[in-house]
Design a protein around this motif. Sequence first.
Motif, PDB file in Angstrom:
ATOM      1  N   TRP A 159       0.807  -1.222   0.000  1.00  0.00           N
ATOM      2  CA  TRP A 159       0.000   0.000   0.000  1.00  0.00           C
ATOM      3  C   TRP A 159       0.841   1.273   0.000  1.00  0.00           C
ATOM      4  O   TRP A 159       0.305   2.379  -0.070  1.00  0.00           O
ATOM      5  CB  TRP A 159      -0.943   0.001   1.200  1.00  0.00           C
ATOM      6  CG  TRP A 159      -1.996  -1.075   1.095  1.00  0.00           C
ATOM      7  CD1 TRP A 159      -2.533  -1.582  -0.063  1.00  0.00           C
ATOM      8  CD2 TRP A 159      -2.600  -1.793   2.162  1.00  0.00           C
ATOM      9  NE1 TRP A 159      -3.457  -2.555   0.214  1.00  0.00           N
ATOM     10  CE2 TRP A 159      -3.526  -2.712   1.583  1.00  0.00           C
ATOM     11  CE3 TRP A 159      -2.487  -1.761   3.540  1.00  0.00           C
ATOM     12  CZ2 TRP A 159      -4.313  -3.571   2.338  1.00  0.00           C
ATOM     13  CZ3 TRP A 159      -3.271  -2.608   4.296  1.00  0.00           C
ATOM     14  CH2 TRP A 159      -4.162  -3.509   3.710  1.00  0.00           C
ATOM     15  N   THR A 160       2.165   1.121   0.095  1.00  0.00           N
ATOM     16  CA  THR A 160       3.057   2.268  -0.059  1.00  0.00           C
ATOM     17  C   THR A 160       4.194   1.863  -0.985  1.00  0.00           C
ATOM     18  O   THR A 160       4.597   0.701  -1.009  1.00  0.00           O
ATOM     19  CB  THR A 160       3.652   2.724   1.292  1.00  0.00           C
ATOM     20  OG1 THR A 160       4.426   1.669   1.851  1.00  0.00           O
ATOM     21  CG2 THR A 160       2.556   3.125   2.271  1.00  0.00           C
ATOM     22  N   THR A 161       4.683   2.813  -1.754  1.00  0.00           N
ATOM     23  CA  THR A 161       5.767   2.516  -2.693  1.00  0.00           C
ATOM     24  C   THR A 161       7.092   2.330  -1.983  1.00  0.00           C
ATOM     25  O   THR A 161       7.972   1.614  -2.457  1.00  0.00           O
ATOM     26  CB  THR A 161       5.892   3.642  -3.736  1.00  0.00           C
ATOM     27  OG1 THR A 161       6.077   4.888  -3.054  1.00  0.00           O
ATOM     28  CG2 THR A 161       4.631   3.718  -4.595  1.00  0.00           C
ATOM     29  N   VAL A 201       0.864   8.355   4.582  1.00  0.00           N
ATOM     30  CA  VAL A 201       0.226   8.463   3.267  1.00  0.00           C
ATOM     31  C   VAL A 201       0.363   7.126   2.542  1.00  0.00           C
ATOM     32  O   VAL A 201       1.460   6.539   2.490  1.00  0.00           O
ATOM     33  CB  VAL A 201       0.866   9.600   2.448  1.00  0.00           C
ATOM     34  CG1 VAL A 201       0.325   9.605   1.022  1.00  0.00           C
ATOM     35  CG2 VAL A 201       0.609  10.944   3.125  1.00  0.00           C
ATOM     36  N   LEU A 202      -0.721   6.644   1.983  1.00  0.00           N
ATOM     37  CA  LEU A 202      -0.720   5.383   1.234  1.00  0.00           C
ATOM     38  C   LEU A 202      -0.679   5.720  -0.254  1.00  0.00           C
ATOM     39  O   LEU A 202      -1.674   6.114  -0.842  1.00  0.00           O
ATOM     40  CB  LEU A 202      -1.975   4.559   1.569  1.00  0.00           C
ATOM     41  CG  LEU A 202      -2.209   4.288   3.065  1.00  0.00           C
ATOM     42  CD1 LEU A 202      -3.435   3.390   3.243  1.00  0.00           C
ATOM     43  CD2 LEU A 202      -0.992   3.665   3.704  1.00  0.00           C
ATOM     44  N   PRO A 254      -6.668   6.911   1.105  1.00  0.00           N
ATOM     45  CA  PRO A 254      -5.588   7.825   0.726  1.00  0.00           C
ATOM     46  C   PRO A 254      -4.489   7.933   1.787  1.00  0.00           C
ATOM     47  O   PRO A 254      -3.313   8.101   1.469  1.00  0.00           O
ATOM     48  CB  PRO A 254      -6.301   9.170   0.534  1.00  0.00           C
ATOM     49  CG  PRO A 254      -7.724   8.798   0.244  1.00  0.00           C
ATOM     50  CD  PRO A 254      -7.992   7.576   1.068  1.00  0.00           C
ATOM     51  N   ALA A 255      -4.894   7.849   3.068  1.00  0.00           N
ATOM     52  CA  ALA A 255      -3.921   8.017   4.150  1.00  0.00           C
ATOM     53  C   ALA A 255      -4.488   7.432   5.430  1.00  0.00           C
ATOM     54  O   ALA A 255      -5.703   7.213   5.550  1.00  0.00           O
ATOM     55  CB  ALA A 255      -3.567   9.490   4.351  1.00  0.00           C
ATOM     56  N   LEU A 256      -3.596   7.194   6.369  1.00  0.00           N
ATOM     57  CA  LEU A 256      -3.992   6.768   7.711  1.00  0.00           C
ATOM     58  C   LEU A 256      -3.541   7.823   8.715  1.00  0.00           C
ATOM     59  O   LEU A 256      -2.484   8.452   8.558  1.00  0.00           O
ATOM     60  CB  LEU A 256      -3.355   5.434   8.081  1.00  0.00           C
ATOM     61  CG  LEU A 256      -3.818   4.177   7.344  1.00  0.00           C
ATOM     62  CD1 LEU A 256      -3.127   2.952   7.942  1.00  0.00           C
ATOM     63  CD2 LEU A 256      -5.322   4.030   7.422  1.00  0.00           C
ATOM     64  N   THR A 269      -9.481  10.955   4.147  1.00  0.00           N
ATOM     65  CA  THR A 269     -10.018  11.062   2.790  1.00  0.00           C
ATOM     66  C   THR A 269      -9.112  11.841   1.852  1.00  0.00           C
ATOM     67  O   THR A 269      -9.414  11.962   0.664  1.00  0.00           O
ATOM     68  CB  THR A 269     -11.397  11.735   2.824  1.00  0.00           C
ATOM     69  OG1 THR A 269     -11.276  13.043   3.439  1.00  0.00           O
ATOM     70  CG2 THR A 269     -12.386  10.901   3.636  1.00  0.00           C
ATOM     71  N   SER A 270      -8.012  12.387   2.365  1.00  0.00           N
ATOM     72  CA  SER A 270      -7.140  13.216   1.532  1.00  0.00           C
ATOM     73  C   SER A 270      -5.685  12.932   1.856  1.00  0.00           C
ATOM     74  O   SER A 270      -5.307  12.802   3.026  1.00  0.00           O
ATOM     75  CB  SER A 270      -7.434  14.700   1.755  1.00  0.00           C
ATOM     76  OG  SER A 270      -6.457  15.519   1.135  1.00  0.00           O
ATOM     77  N   ARG A 271      -4.847  12.834   0.806  1.00  0.00           N
ATOM     78  CA  ARG A 271      -3.411  12.705   1.027  1.00  0.00           C
ATOM     79  C   ARG A 271      -2.784  14.048   1.390  1.00  0.00           C
ATOM     80  O   ARG A 271      -1.868  14.117   2.210  1.00  0.00           O
ATOM     81  CB  ARG A 271      -2.719  12.160  -0.233  1.00  0.00           C
ATOM     82  CG  ARG A 271      -3.018  10.699  -0.536  1.00  0.00           C
ATOM     83  CD  ARG A 271      -2.070  10.166  -1.602  1.00  0.00           C
ATOM     84  NE  ARG A 271      -2.309   8.765  -1.884  1.00  0.00           N
ATOM     85  CZ  ARG A 271      -3.030   8.318  -2.894  1.00  0.00           C
ATOM     86  NH1 ARG A 271      -3.587   9.194  -3.740  1.00  0.00           N
ATOM     87  NH2 ARG A 271      -3.202   7.027  -3.077  1.00  0.00           N
ATOM     88  N   ARG A 272      -3.263  15.113   0.791  1.00  0.00           N
ATOM     89  CA  ARG A 272      -2.677  16.431   1.018  1.00  0.00           C
ATOM     90  C   ARG A 272      -3.097  17.010   2.357  1.00  0.00           C
ATOM     91  O   ARG A 272      -2.314  17.708   3.006  1.00  0.00           O
ATOM     92  CB  ARG A 272      -3.079  17.389  -0.107  1.00  0.00           C
ATOM     93  CG  ARG A 272      -2.502  17.031  -1.459  1.00  0.00           C
ATOM     94  CD  ARG A 272      -2.769  18.136  -2.459  1.00  0.00           C
ATOM     95  NE  ARG A 272      -2.138  19.393  -2.070  1.00  0.00           N
ATOM     96  CZ  ARG A 272      -2.318  20.555  -2.701  1.00  0.00           C
ATOM     97  NH1 ARG A 272      -3.133  20.617  -3.762  1.00  0.00           N
ATOM     98  NH2 ARG A 272      -1.709  21.641  -2.296  1.00  0.00           N
TER      99      ARG A 272
END
Length: 337
Positions: free
Chosen positions: A253-255, A275-276, A284-286, A298-301
């Motif tokens: 789930w992460t690069t 960030v996922l 999008p993120a935890l 609900t948002s990475r940013r």
Amino acid sequence: MIKAGRRHLVRTLADLATQQGVQLHSYLNAKQHLAPGFPTPISSAGARNRLYDSEQVDAFLAGQPIPTLPTKDDDQDLLDRRECSAALGISPRTWDKYKTTYPILTEHMVTVGGVEHWPRSILRQHQTHRAAKVTAAPGRPARTGDQVPRDQLLPRTAPLLDADPTISATAVVEALGVHRDTAQDALLRLRADRMADLMRTDPTLTPEQSAATLGYPAGQVRRAKVRAETVLRAHRIAPYLADVAQALHRAGWTTTAPTPDIQHPADDLVVAVLVLDGPEPPAPALVWDERHGWRTATSRRHPLPRGAAAPPPADGIRYLADGTTPSPDALTAALAA
């Protein structure tokens, strides 16, 4: 401290052993330097290398009264690193940075008995130069934004705090040209981080004791005491968060295995963001919150809402697993469900 004009009288423990005609290890084993009435070292308390005044030692060995050393400060007195740092109100570790940063200190260092020293006059010149530099710095022009980029704020404020542990936000504003709130926040973060570092080194210290050790006035550290304890909790939880990051990476789930972004949206709260960015992540993120544990964002940013309030469950926001520190495997299983 080596008093003015007495540098030639300085003796090390090795010198004293030679004077007695024995090897150093034999001298130390015999503990002759710890005999009742033996002269007190002239090196600072806690110094690694003990230094003695030979005139005092010779008088002791001859059974004569030990002469008293001068007590009045003199510009030619030689101070070691602990004495220099105490005179400036900074830590010895900070002094170690100063001595290689400021040419006046680098150029005038002298080594006596294998120990670095600096003349009192040079220390005073250094203090005068720094004080003049801060006083002459321009203030923040009216109706303008901060004159220091955000990523440079703490590095630019730290030397000011090193030079004067009692520095006020007003003085930082005048020196750097930033808003008063910006200056207060920088001092808060720096003081809290340094108090936390000191308490990590000595777990017996309280926030009040660490502040006093660093020379921070009680009236300036009310919030810093709270934040310092929060920073300590962040240090303790960091290994667990790193394990979770590794588990998320193994799940694809992460690069890369991300470094958790630990934040303090309030002085007394620790949160972290992961960030996922892998292919088809479940969210999008935890976000980890020390009060409520893990949840999806609900948002990475912008994974964190404004303020410190935790959002209620809603579309895209799920609270995961049980407790605040579920095992990485339990968390990934809950996230995949």
